[in-house]
Design a protein around this motif. Structure first.
Motif, PDB file in Angstrom:
ATOM      1  N   ASP A  99       0.809  -1.211   0.000  1.00 28.12           N
ATOM      2  CA  ASP A  99       0.000   0.000   0.000  1.00 28.12           C
ATOM      3  C   ASP A  99       0.849   1.271   0.000  1.00 28.12           C
ATOM      4  OD1 ASP A  99      -2.319  -1.499   0.046  1.00 28.12           O
ATOM      5  OD2 ASP A  99      -2.457  -1.496   2.225  1.00 28.12           O
ATOM      6  N   TRP A 120       3.355   3.688  -1.943  1.00 34.27           N
ATOM      7  CA  TRP A 120       3.705   3.971  -3.332  1.00 34.27           C
ATOM      8  C   TRP A 120       5.074   4.619  -3.434  1.00 34.27           C
ATOM      9  CZ3 TRP A 120       0.087   4.163  -7.829  1.00 34.27           C
ATOM     10  CH2 TRP A 120      -1.005   3.305  -7.619  1.00 34.27           C
ATOM     11  N   CYS A 150       3.454   8.277   0.715  1.00 40.50           N
ATOM     12  CA  CYS A 150       2.231   8.204  -0.088  1.00 40.50           C
ATOM     13  C   CYS A 150       1.685   6.783  -0.009  1.00 40.50           C
ATOM     14  CB  CYS A 150       2.523   8.578  -1.537  1.00 40.50           C
ATOM     15  SG  CYS A 150       1.094   8.362  -2.637  1.00 40.50           S
ATOM     16  N   THR A 151       0.472   6.645   0.499  1.00 42.50           N
ATOM     17  CA  THR A 151      -0.155   5.320   0.632  1.00 42.50           C
ATOM     18  C   THR A 151      -1.528   5.329  -0.023  1.00 42.50           C
ATOM     19  OG1 THR A 151      -1.134   5.897   2.780  1.00 42.50           O
ATOM     20  CG2 THR A 151       1.037   4.843   2.808  1.00 42.50           C
ATOM     21  N   GLN A 152      -2.001   4.133  -0.319  1.00 40.54           N
ATOM     22  CA  GLN A 152      -3.349   3.968  -0.858  1.00 40.54           C
ATOM     23  C   GLN A 152      -4.181   3.193   0.157  1.00 40.54           C
ATOM     24  OE1 GLN A 152      -3.744   1.634  -4.460  1.00 40.54           O
ATOM     25  NE2 GLN A 152      -5.539   2.778  -5.100  1.00 40.54           N
ATOM     26  N   GLY A 210      -9.267   2.892  -1.964  1.00 46.62           N
ATOM     27  CA  GLY A 210      -8.640   3.403  -3.184  1.00 46.62           C
ATOM     28  C   GLY A 210      -8.156   4.833  -3.096  1.00 46.62           C
ATOM     29  N   GLN A 211      -8.403   5.513  -1.975  1.00 46.05           N
ATOM     30  CA  GLN A 211      -7.976   6.895  -1.818  1.00 46.05           C
ATOM     31  C   GLN A 211      -6.492   6.973  -1.456  1.00 46.05           C
ATOM     32  OE1 GLN A 211     -10.099   9.585  -2.438  1.00 46.05           O
ATOM     33  NE2 GLN A 211     -11.337   7.872  -3.218  1.00 46.05           N
ATOM     34  N   PHE A 212      -5.822   8.004  -1.972  1.00 47.83           N
ATOM     35  CA  PHE A 212      -4.406   8.204  -1.687  1.00 47.83           C
ATOM     36  C   PHE A 212      -4.239   9.209  -0.552  1.00 47.83           C
ATOM     37  CE2 PHE A 212      -4.372   6.571  -5.988  1.00 47.83           C
ATOM     38  CZ  PHE A 212      -3.345   5.632  -5.916  1.00 47.83           C
ATOM     39  N   HIS A 230       4.210  -0.055  -8.440  1.00 47.62           N
ATOM     40  CA  HIS A 230       3.244   0.991  -8.816  1.00 47.62           C
ATOM     41  C   HIS A 230       3.817   1.997  -9.806  1.00 47.62           C
ATOM     42  CE1 HIS A 230       0.726  -0.663  -5.731  1.00 47.62           C
ATOM     43  NE2 HIS A 230       1.543  -0.318  -4.756  1.00 47.62           N
ATOM     44  N   ASN A 258      -0.663   6.348 -10.371  1.00 43.41           N
ATOM     45  CA  ASN A 258      -1.654   7.360 -10.013  1.00 43.41           C
ATOM     46  C   ASN A 258      -1.289   8.739 -10.555  1.00 43.41           C
ATOM     47  OD1 ASN A 258       0.504   7.978  -8.396  1.00 43.41           O
ATOM     48  ND2 ASN A 258      -0.683   8.172  -6.509  1.00 43.41           N
TER      49      ASN A 258
END
Length: 243
Positions: free
Chosen positions: A146, A148, A160-162, A166-168, A203, A216
Motif C-alpha cells: 500500500d 507507493w 504516499c499510501t493507498q 482506493g484513496q491516496f 506501482h 496514479n
C-alpha cells in the motif's frame, strides 16, 4: 503481537487473558495484551494506536456493541484479525461483512483460543510484510503493497499510501528516511531514485529522464546519476528478473 480484549465482564476478560498468556508461553511467542471494558474505551485507544494484530470483541455490550465496533475498525484497517466472543451464534452471518477470523462461544474453550492464535500466526507469516509508521495520530502498521513512494522531509518522511477504499494519502511519518530504507533493504520492489526519494516498482508506470511516473500519475524526481540503474531495475522487475 499486540492484542486487544474488549469485554464488559471482567471475569470473562481475565479468563481470556489467562488463556492467551498460557498460549504465548507454550508457543514461545511474545504478546502484549490490553483489556478494555467497552467499545468506546477501545475506540479512544484505537484512534491513537492502530497497530493491533488481533481484536477479541464481545458482541453483546451496552452502548456500541462488538459488531458495530468491528465495522468501524474495518473502515480503517484491513489487516487486524477480529475474533468475536459471544454467548449466542445469531451474529455469525454478519461476521462475514467484517472478515472475522472466528467466533468463540461462551464459555470460552482454552483449546479454541489456542487454535485461533495459531491461525493468526500462520496468517501473519503468509501476509505481505508491513512497516510500522509513526504519525501524529499514533503508530500504524502499513502494508508495503500500500506504500507507493517515500520522500525525505527534514528528519521525517513523507509517505504516499493507498487506503482500502482506493484513496491516496500523503502523510508525514516521524520515521527518518534512513530508518525506513534499512527496513526496506530486503524488499526488492523498493528502490532509490533520488537522494531524497524511494519508489515502489510495483506501482511505477514509466521511467522518464527526470521523473518516475507512478500509476496514479504522481511524478517522483529521478536523479540523472541514478537514471540507468533505476531503468534497469524497472525492466528486471517486470520481466521476472526480480521476485
Amino acid at each position: 503481537m499486540k492484542i486487544a480484549i474488549v469485554e464488559d465482564r471482567r471475569e470473562h476478560a481475565d479468563l481470556l487473558l489467562s488463556y492467551l498468556e498460557a498460549w504465548a508461553q507454550k508457543s514461545g511467542q511474545e504478546i502484549w495484551v490490553k483489556c478494555y471494558p467497552d467499545a468506546e474505551a477501545f475506540w479512544f485507544a484505537w484512534e491513537e494506536e492502530k497497530d493491533f494484530s488481533a481484536l477479541f470483541l464481545d458482541i453483546q455490550m451496552d452502548g456500541m456493541n462488538g459488531m458495530e465496533l468491528a465495522r468501524r475498525v474495518r473502515r480503517e484497517n484491513r489487516t487486524a484479525q477480529i475474533i468475536f466472543t459471544t454467548g449466542i451464534s445469531d451474529y455469525m452471518q454478519e461476521g462475514y461483512e467484517v472478515a472475522a477470523l472466528h467466533y468463540l462461544l461462551k464459555p470460552i474453550d482454552r483449546q479454541k483460543v489456542e487454535q485461533c492464535m495459531d491461525r493468526i500466526c500462520e496468517r501473519e507469516k503468509r501476509e505481505r510484510p508491513c512497516l510500522c509508521l509513526r504519525f501524529d495520530t499514533g503508530t500504524e502498521r502499513v502494508s508495503l503493497a500500500d506504500i507507493w513512494w517515500l520522500g525525505a522531509l527534514r528528519h521525517n518522511t513523507l509517505v504516499c499510501t493507498q487506503d482500502g477504499d482506493g484513496q491516496f494519502r500523503r502523510r508525514e511519518a516521524q520515521n527518518s528516511m534512513g530508518e525506513l530504507e534499512k527496513e526496506l533493504d530486503s524488499a526488492d520492489a523498493f528502490i532509490r531514485c533520488h537522494r531524497s526519494y524511494l519508489v515502489n516498482l510495483a506501482h511505477v508506470r514509466r521511467i522518464e529522464k527526470t521523473d518516475v511516473v507512478m500509476d496514479n500519475q504522481d511524478r517522483v524526481p529521478l536523479s540523472r546519476r541514478l537514471y540507468h540503474g533505476v531503468n534497469e531495475d524497472f525492466i528486471r522487475y517486470y520481466t521476472g528478473g526480480r521476485t
